[in-house]
Scaffold this motif. Structure first.
Motif, PDB file in Angstrom:
ATOM      1  N   GLU A  28      13.052  -5.122 -40.901  1.00 14.19           N
ATOM      2  CA  GLU A  28      12.854  -3.860 -42.113  1.00 14.19           C
ATOM      3  C   GLU A  28      11.822  -3.837 -43.084  1.00 14.19           C
ATOM      4  N   ARG A  31       8.504  -3.971 -41.563  1.00 17.39           N
ATOM      5  CA  ARG A  31       8.146  -2.452 -41.251  1.00 17.39           C
ATOM      6  C   ARG A  31       7.214  -1.696 -42.466  1.00 17.39           C
ATOM      7  N   GLU A  34       3.644  -1.576 -41.813  1.00 18.18           N
ATOM      8  CA  GLU A  34       2.959  -0.930 -40.808  1.00 18.18           C
ATOM      9  C   GLU A  34       1.998   0.027 -41.204  1.00 18.18           C
TER      10      GLU A  34
END
Length: 106
Positions: A28, A31, A34
């Motif tokens: 998490e 991410r 990203e």
């Protein structure tokens, strides 16, 4: 010898997680990077994996050496970078940039 201006480059970072960080929590946290990585000129591919020994690999492919270096320079300045680095065991990071000389896919 390859031409580092046109040869794709693999950025391979291996590390272990800091105490108390679960694999799910680390994914998490990762991410959060990203949008930044996708927006970088020359980004081609990224994969995050973990071995049975608990060692992680963040494998990013860039269009060329210049793109890899530009992203590496900008990465620590991003808002998510501090949390990401705190989730990694200090001193466990090994960062390499390698020319991709051959590849295949299904």
């Amino acid at each position: 010898m390859t031409d580092t201006q046109t040869t794709p480059v693999a950025e391979i970072v291996t590390f272990t997680l800091a105490n108390g960080i679960t694999p799910a929590a680390f994914v998490e946290i990762s991410r959060q990077s990203e949008a930044f990585v996708r927006a970088q000129p020359g980004f081609m591919f990224r994969r995050l994996s973990c071995g049975a020994d608990g060692r992680w690999s963040d494998h990013v492919v860039w269009r060329d050496h210049a793109a890899a270096m530009a992203a590496a320079e900008a990465f620590p300045k991003q808002s998510f970078a501090a949390a990401l680095m705190q989730a990694i065991e200090p001193g466990s990071i090994d960062l390499r940039h390698e020319d991709i000389l051959w590849q295949m896919a299904a």
